[in-house]
Scaffold this motif. Structure first.
Motif, PDB file in Angstrom:
ATOM      1  N   THR A 250       3.216 114.482  53.868  1.00  0.00           N
ATOM      2  CA  THR A 250       4.731 114.924  54.204  1.00  0.00           C
ATOM      3  C   THR A 250       5.572 114.007  53.845  1.00  0.00           C
ATOM      4  OG1 THR A 250       3.792 116.138  56.261  1.00  0.00           O
ATOM      5  CG2 THR A 250       5.945 116.080  56.085  1.00  0.00           C
ATOM      6  N   PRO A 251       6.415 114.421  52.578  1.00  0.00           N
ATOM      7  CA  PRO A 251       7.490 113.711  52.275  1.00  0.00           C
ATOM      8  C   PRO A 251       8.656 113.954  52.794  1.00  0.00           C
ATOM      9  CG  PRO A 251       7.064 115.448  50.703  1.00  0.00           C
ATOM     10  CD  PRO A 251       6.110 115.925  51.955  1.00  0.00           C
ATOM     11  N   THR A 252       9.296 112.814  52.843  1.00  0.00           N
ATOM     12  CA  THR A 252      11.035 112.827  53.271  1.00  0.00           C
ATOM     13  C   THR A 252      11.869 111.924  52.292  1.00  0.00           C
ATOM     14  OG1 THR A 252      10.531 110.865  54.641  1.00  0.00           O
ATOM     15  CG2 THR A 252      10.613 113.052  55.836  1.00  0.00           C
ATOM     16  N   ALA A 253      13.036 112.418  51.873  1.00  0.00           N
ATOM     17  CA  ALA A 253      13.717 111.831  51.016  1.00  0.00           C
ATOM     18  C   ALA A 253      15.087 111.373  51.448  1.00  0.00           C
ATOM     19  CB  ALA A 253      13.914 112.440  49.831  1.00  0.00           C
ATOM     20  N   THR A 254      15.849 110.352  50.971  1.00  0.00           N
ATOM     21  CA  THR A 254      17.087 110.034  51.175  1.00  0.00           C
ATOM     22  C   THR A 254      17.935 111.297  50.923  1.00  0.00           C
ATOM     23  OG1 THR A 254      16.703 107.736  50.221  1.00  0.00           O
ATOM     24  CG2 THR A 254      18.928 108.557  50.599  1.00  0.00           C
ATOM     25  N   SER A 255      17.820 111.984  49.774  1.00  0.00           N
ATOM     26  CA  SER A 255      18.712 112.982  49.486  1.00  0.00           C
ATOM     27  C   SER A 255      17.721 114.274  48.698  1.00  0.00           C
ATOM     28  CB  SER A 255      19.806 112.902  48.835  1.00  0.00           C
ATOM     29  OG  SER A 255      19.404 112.421  47.393  1.00  0.00           O
ATOM     30  N   SER A 256      17.960 115.390  48.939  1.00  0.00           N
ATOM     31  CA  SER A 256      17.586 116.314  47.943  1.00  0.00           C
ATOM     32  C   SER A 256      18.629 117.337  47.737  1.00  0.00           C
ATOM     33  CB  SER A 256      16.284 117.190  48.816  1.00  0.00           C
ATOM     34  OG  SER A 256      15.230 116.383  49.131  1.00  0.00           O
ATOM     35  N   ALA A 257      18.733 117.652  46.349  1.00  0.00           N
ATOM     36  CA  ALA A 257      19.606 118.933  46.059  1.00  0.00           C
ATOM     37  C   ALA A 257      19.128 120.027  46.441  1.00  0.00           C
ATOM     38  CB  ALA A 257      19.755 118.759  44.491  1.00  0.00           C
ATOM     39  N   THR A 258      20.168 121.070  46.897  1.00  0.00           N
ATOM     40  CA  THR A 258      19.844 122.411  46.870  1.00  0.00           C
ATOM     41  C   THR A 258      19.106 123.061  45.967  1.00  0.00           C
ATOM     42  OG1 THR A 258      21.823 122.579  48.242  1.00  0.00           O
ATOM     43  CG2 THR A 258      21.029 124.668  47.696  1.00  0.00           C
ATOM     44  N   GLY A 259      17.874 123.884  46.491  1.00  0.00           N
ATOM     45  CA  GLY A 259      17.075 124.312  45.469  1.00  0.00           C
ATOM     46  C   GLY A 259      15.704 123.330  44.860  1.00  0.00           C
ATOM     47  N   TYR A 260      16.045 122.230  45.225  1.00  0.00           N
ATOM     48  CA  TYR A 260      14.934 121.167  44.535  1.00  0.00           C
ATOM     49  C   TYR A 260      14.536 120.269  45.738  1.00  0.00           C
ATOM     50  CZ  TYR A 260      16.886 122.679  40.386  1.00  0.00           C
ATOM     51  OH  TYR A 260      17.258 123.767  39.462  1.00  0.00           O
ATOM     52  N   PRO A 261      13.908 121.095  46.852  1.00  0.00           N
ATOM     53  CA  PRO A 261      13.252 120.055  47.887  1.00  0.00           C
ATOM     54  C   PRO A 261      12.266 119.261  47.603  1.00  0.00           C
ATOM     55  CG  PRO A 261      12.399 122.394  47.751  1.00  0.00           C
ATOM     56  CD  PRO A 261      13.074 122.381  46.715  1.00  0.00           C
TER      57      PRO A 261
ATOM     58  N   LEU B 191      22.808 109.183  41.816  1.00  0.00           N
ATOM     59  CA  LEU B 191      22.274 108.230  41.311  1.00  0.00           C
ATOM     60  C   LEU B 191      22.118 107.074  42.239  1.00  0.00           C
ATOM     61  CD1 LEU B 191      23.255 108.393  37.446  1.00  0.00           C
ATOM     62  CD2 LEU B 191      21.156 109.297  38.417  1.00  0.00           C
ATOM     63  N   ALA B 192      22.315 106.964  43.429  1.00  0.00           N
ATOM     64  CA  ALA B 192      22.359 106.016  44.305  1.00  0.00           C
ATOM     65  C   ALA B 192      20.772 105.713  44.442  1.00  0.00           C
ATOM     66  CB  ALA B 192      23.075 106.267  45.517  1.00  0.00           C
ATOM     67  N   ALA B 193      20.601 104.670  44.974  1.00  0.00           N
ATOM     68  CA  ALA B 193      19.165 104.345  45.179  1.00  0.00           C
ATOM     69  C   ALA B 193      18.625 105.412  46.211  1.00  0.00           C
ATOM     70  CB  ALA B 193      19.147 103.215  46.118  1.00  0.00           C
ATOM     71  N   GLN B 194      17.143 105.690  45.953  1.00  0.00           N
ATOM     72  CA  GLN B 194      16.466 106.853  46.705  1.00  0.00           C
ATOM     73  C   GLN B 194      15.340 106.231  47.148  1.00  0.00           C
ATOM     74  OE1 GLN B 194      17.816 110.258  47.057  1.00  0.00           O
ATOM     75  NE2 GLN B 194      19.646 109.216  46.232  1.00  0.00           N
ATOM     76  N   THR B 195      14.891 106.831  48.554  1.00  0.00           N
ATOM     77  CA  THR B 195      13.611 106.329  49.004  1.00  0.00           C
ATOM     78  C   THR B 195      12.767 107.728  49.387  1.00  0.00           C
ATOM     79  OG1 THR B 195      14.480 104.248  49.920  1.00  0.00           O
ATOM     80  CG2 THR B 195      12.677 105.168  50.973  1.00  0.00           C
ATOM     81  N   ILE B 196      11.624 107.718  48.938  1.00  0.00           N
ATOM     82  CA  ILE B 196      10.682 108.771  49.240  1.00  0.00           C
ATOM     83  C   ILE B 196       9.579 108.313  50.174  1.00  0.00           C
ATOM     84  CG2 ILE B 196       9.167 110.707  48.453  1.00  0.00           C
ATOM     85  CD1 ILE B 196      10.808 110.869  45.859  1.00  0.00           C
ATOM     86  N   THR B 197       9.596 108.806  51.375  1.00  0.00           N
ATOM     87  CA  THR B 197       8.340 108.219  52.293  1.00  0.00           C
ATOM     88  C   THR B 197       7.361 109.193  52.463  1.00  0.00           C
ATOM     89  OG1 THR B 197       9.987 106.639  53.285  1.00  0.00           O
ATOM     90  CG2 THR B 197       8.008 107.097  54.453  1.00  0.00           C
ATOM     91  N   CYS B 198       6.258 109.005  52.416  1.00  0.00           N
ATOM     92  CA  CYS B 198       5.250 109.900  52.669  1.00  0.00           C
ATOM     93  C   CYS B 198       4.305 109.630  53.695  1.00  0.00           C
ATOM     94  CB  CYS B 198       4.170 109.935  51.302  1.00  0.00           C
ATOM     95  SG  CYS B 198       5.250 110.181  49.483  1.00  0.00           S
TER      96      CYS B 198
END
Length: 168
Positions: free
Chosen positions: A19-30, A52-59
């Motif tokens: 199950t992933p979580t992210a710093t941000s997700s654009a509408t329509g691109y979860p 384009l700010a740093a992004q973290t995706i945690t799984c």
């Protein structure tokens, strides 16, 4: 088997569900799209960040996993840091085991006319419950004002690599 434009990677039985979580997700691109290896959608319908700010995706793997590789496909960034954790709180570099994460380079996919980026990293990680990628702030390869990633895969026991996959 996960297949597409001239490549074949592995049987899906060797991919860890997460199950992933992210710093941000654009509408329509979860962010959930990076974990969908069902071949029911094109990889270009990817997760998008909102900037384009740093992004973290945690799984979150949902249970303890022993892995031997991680792969990122269809990305528009060139640098990523990859980490794992046995508790979801303290993360270490997937290769070195250090708390300082190493920058890893994504190479162009030579079979993709748009030269999207990909990375296959062989690394042994045992007893881990979480994986994480950190995308540092950087310009994109296509001039977009956001990062995108088509697929993020954690796994063990890789079965097949095609000759089109470049392993750095």
């Amino acid at each position: 088997v996960l297949m597409g434009r001239g490549w074949q990677y592995s049987t899906t039985a060797n991919f860890f569900p997460y199950t992933p979580t992210a710093t941000s997700s654009a509408t329509g691109y979860p962010i959930a799209r990076v974990a969908d290896w069902s071949h029911m959608r094109p990889l270009v319908r990817a997760w998008h960040s909102t900037s384009l700010a740093a992004q973290t995706i945690t799984c979150s793997f949902g249970s303890t996993r022993n892995g031997t590789w991680v792969a990122l496909l269809n990305a528009n960034f060139t640098t990523v840091r990859i980490a794992v954790s046995s508790n979801g709180t303290t993360f270490t570099d997937v290769v070195t085991g250090s708390a300082t994460l190493t920058d890893r380079t994504l190479n162009p996919d030579l079979t993709d006319p748009k030269a999207r980026r990909k990375l296959f990293l062989a690394a042994n990680y045992t007893g881990m419950t979480h994986g994480r990628i950190v995308i540092p702030a950087q310009p994109t390869t296509d001039g977009a004002s956001y990062f995108y990633l088509g697929l993020l895969v954690w796994g063990a026991g890789l079965v097949t690599l095609s000759s089109n996959l470049q392993v750095p």
